[in-house]
Design a protein around this motif. Structure first.
Motif, PDB file in Angstrom:
ATOM      1  N   SER A  54       0.816  -1.210   0.000  1.00  0.00           N
ATOM      2  CA  SER A  54       0.000   0.000   0.000  1.00  0.00           C
ATOM      3  C   SER A  54       0.850   1.261   0.000  1.00  0.00           C
ATOM      4  CB  SER A  54      -0.933   0.000   1.223  1.00  0.00           C
ATOM      5  OG  SER A  54      -1.816  -1.093   1.189  1.00  0.00           O
ATOM      6  N   LEU A  55       1.843   1.310   0.907  1.00  0.00           N
ATOM      7  CA  LEU A  55       2.623   2.531   1.089  1.00  0.00           C
ATOM      8  C   LEU A  55       3.702   2.701   0.021  1.00  0.00           C
ATOM      9  CD1 LEU A  55       3.005   2.424   4.977  1.00  0.00           C
ATOM     10  CD2 LEU A  55       1.430   3.818   3.638  1.00  0.00           C
ATOM     11  N   PHE A  56       4.458   1.631  -0.263  1.00  0.00           N
ATOM     12  CA  PHE A  56       5.571   1.745  -1.192  1.00  0.00           C
ATOM     13  C   PHE A  56       5.185   1.440  -2.633  1.00  0.00           C
ATOM     14  CE2 PHE A  56       7.451   0.364   2.928  1.00  0.00           C
ATOM     15  CZ  PHE A  56       8.021   1.578   3.252  1.00  0.00           C
ATOM     16  N   LEU A  63       1.240   9.290  -5.825  1.00  0.00           N
ATOM     17  CA  LEU A  63       1.852  10.607  -5.696  1.00  0.00           C
ATOM     18  C   LEU A  63       2.567  11.024  -6.977  1.00  0.00           C
ATOM     19  CD1 LEU A  63       3.245  10.375  -2.051  1.00  0.00           C
ATOM     20  CD2 LEU A  63       1.316  11.749  -2.857  1.00  0.00           C
ATOM     21  N   ALA A  64       2.996  10.045  -7.758  1.00  0.00           N
ATOM     22  CA  ALA A  64       3.614  10.355  -9.047  1.00  0.00           C
ATOM     23  C   ALA A  64       2.573  10.765 -10.080  1.00  0.00           C
ATOM     24  CB  ALA A  64       4.406   9.151  -9.557  1.00  0.00           C
ATOM     25  N   VAL A 150       3.372  -5.880 -11.657  1.00  0.00           N
ATOM     26  CA  VAL A 150       4.106  -7.093 -11.268  1.00  0.00           C
ATOM     27  C   VAL A 150       4.281  -7.120  -9.751  1.00  0.00           C
ATOM     28  CG1 VAL A 150       6.269  -8.368 -11.488  1.00  0.00           C
ATOM     29  CG2 VAL A 150       5.308  -7.177 -13.482  1.00  0.00           C
ATOM     30  N   PHE A 151       4.676  -5.986  -9.205  1.00  0.00           N
ATOM     31  CA  PHE A 151       4.892  -5.872  -7.759  1.00  0.00           C
ATOM     32  C   PHE A 151       3.606  -6.176  -6.990  1.00  0.00           C
ATOM     33  CE2 PHE A 151       4.633  -3.040  -3.996  1.00  0.00           C
ATOM     34  CZ  PHE A 151       5.622  -3.604  -3.228  1.00  0.00           C
ATOM     35  N   MET A 152       2.494  -5.570  -7.402  1.00  0.00           N
ATOM     36  CA  MET A 152       1.241  -5.751  -6.680  1.00  0.00           C
ATOM     37  C   MET A 152       0.717  -7.175  -6.810  1.00  0.00           C
ATOM     38  SD  MET A 152       0.618  -3.033  -5.046  1.00  0.00           S
ATOM     39  CE  MET A 152      -0.942  -3.666  -4.432  1.00  0.00           C
ATOM     40  N   THR A 153       0.846  -7.772  -7.986  1.00  0.00           N
ATOM     41  CA  THR A 153       0.374  -9.147  -8.159  1.00  0.00           C
ATOM     42  C   THR A 153       1.174 -10.103  -7.282  1.00  0.00           C
ATOM     43  OG1 THR A 153      -0.261  -8.667 -10.456  1.00  0.00           O
ATOM     44  CG2 THR A 153      -0.040 -10.981  -9.835  1.00  0.00           C
ATOM     45  N   PRO A 261      12.547  -4.374  -0.969  1.00  0.00           N
ATOM     46  CA  PRO A 261      13.464  -4.520  -2.117  1.00  0.00           C
ATOM     47  C   PRO A 261      12.747  -4.709  -3.445  1.00  0.00           C
ATOM     48  CG  PRO A 261      14.189  -5.863  -0.262  1.00  0.00           C
ATOM     49  CD  PRO A 261      12.815  -5.384   0.070  1.00  0.00           C
ATOM     50  N   LEU A 262      11.626  -5.433  -3.436  1.00  0.00           N
ATOM     51  CA  LEU A 262      10.867  -5.643  -4.669  1.00  0.00           C
ATOM     52  C   LEU A 262      10.306  -4.331  -5.198  1.00  0.00           C
ATOM     53  CD1 LEU A 262       8.881  -8.920  -3.850  1.00  0.00           C
ATOM     54  CD2 LEU A 262      10.912  -8.675  -5.261  1.00  0.00           C
TER      55      LEU A 262
END
Length: 265
Positions: A54-56, A63-64, A150-153, A261-262
């Motif tokens: 959620s945060l990273f 925010l981007a 990819v990160f969220m999945t 790290p991911l």
């Protein structure tokens, strides 16, 4: 306009996260029970992953795309949805023991509760695919996939494993077969691919709302962690030393350490 195959791709991503829940039942193919300490650690691990995602992931990407105010409004809307949905369902709590014995009315209630709990995770996956097919991602199966997707999945899939374990524990105690525990674990996350497709369609057609979408998914997931996951862990660990809090904190730290790290790969 996104092509039909893009929606199918997002649906498959959501389905992967749902299927990952079934992995949580696999330990019972090798062990009879999981200790309270292990269960608390798993809840903490899942919480750490969700907070990191959620945060990273969502908030940072939001925010981007927009302003902190837009992200904040989206987060409040996400919290409001979960709160209202709980009120509509009269704060119903469905015990997994009831799954296998549910009649039609009970099954509808179970589906409603599961939707409240897992739909926000599907939304998070769907929103993260907003830039599917655009430059700047990585190529997978002929699609240019955003790294955030990819990160969220991956994050939601890993998070779903401990959830599957938590669902399987009471089912195991009532003698439900191992493969049925896998099925009911997956069943608990079936709203996720549906939520993923709906969220993907919305942000693709209404790009101006993308920052709100990121905030919405993040707010809903953070709220679920604070009001569902952490209390569940503390209740499970109340007989452990110091109420299981050190184990919970350790699990959260492990989840955060795995995901940070991911997020920056």
């Amino acid at each position: 306009m996104a092509a039909v195959d893009a929606y199918a791709f997002v649906f498959v991503a959501g389905l992967i996260t749902a299927l990952a829940t079934g992995i949580g039942a696999l330990p019972f193919f090798f062990f009879e029970t999981i200790s309270d300490r292990g269960n608390v650690a798993l809840w903490g691990f899942a919480s750490g992953i969700m907070l990191s995602a959620s945060l990273f992931g969502l908030v940072q990407e939001g925010l981007a795309e927009g302003t902190p105010v837009e992200i904040g409004v989206g987060m409040l809307a996400g919290v409001a949805l979960v709160v209202v949905a709980h009120d509509v369902l009269l704060d119903a709590e469905v015990d997994p023991r009831e799954y296998a014995e549910a009649d039609f009315k009970k099954l509808i209630l179970i589906l409603g509760v599961l939707t409240v709990h897992s739909f926000p995770e599907g939304i998070a996956v769907g929103v993260s695919f907003a830039d599917l097919g655009l430059a700047g991602g990585t190529t997978l199966f002929g699609f240019t996939v955003p790294l955030l997707a990819v990160f969220m999945t991956v994050a939601i899939s890993i998070h779903n494993v401990p959830e599957g374990t938590a669902i399987s524990i009471p089912l195991r105690s009532m003698g439900v077969s191992k493969w049925k525990m896998v099925w009911w674990s997956v069943f608990s996350s079936l709203p996720q691919p549906i939520g993923a497709v709906i969220a993907f369609a919305f942000v693709r057609y209404a790009r101006a709302f993308l920052p709100y979408g990121f905030g919405f998914a993040a707010g809903a997931m953070i709220y679920l962690v604070l009001t569902e996951f952490v209390p569940e862990a503390l209740e499970t660990g109340e007989d452990l030393p110091r109420g299981g809090k050190p184990v919970l904190v350790g699990g959260i730290a492990l989840g955060v350490a795995l995901m940070i790290p991911l997020a920056y790969l």
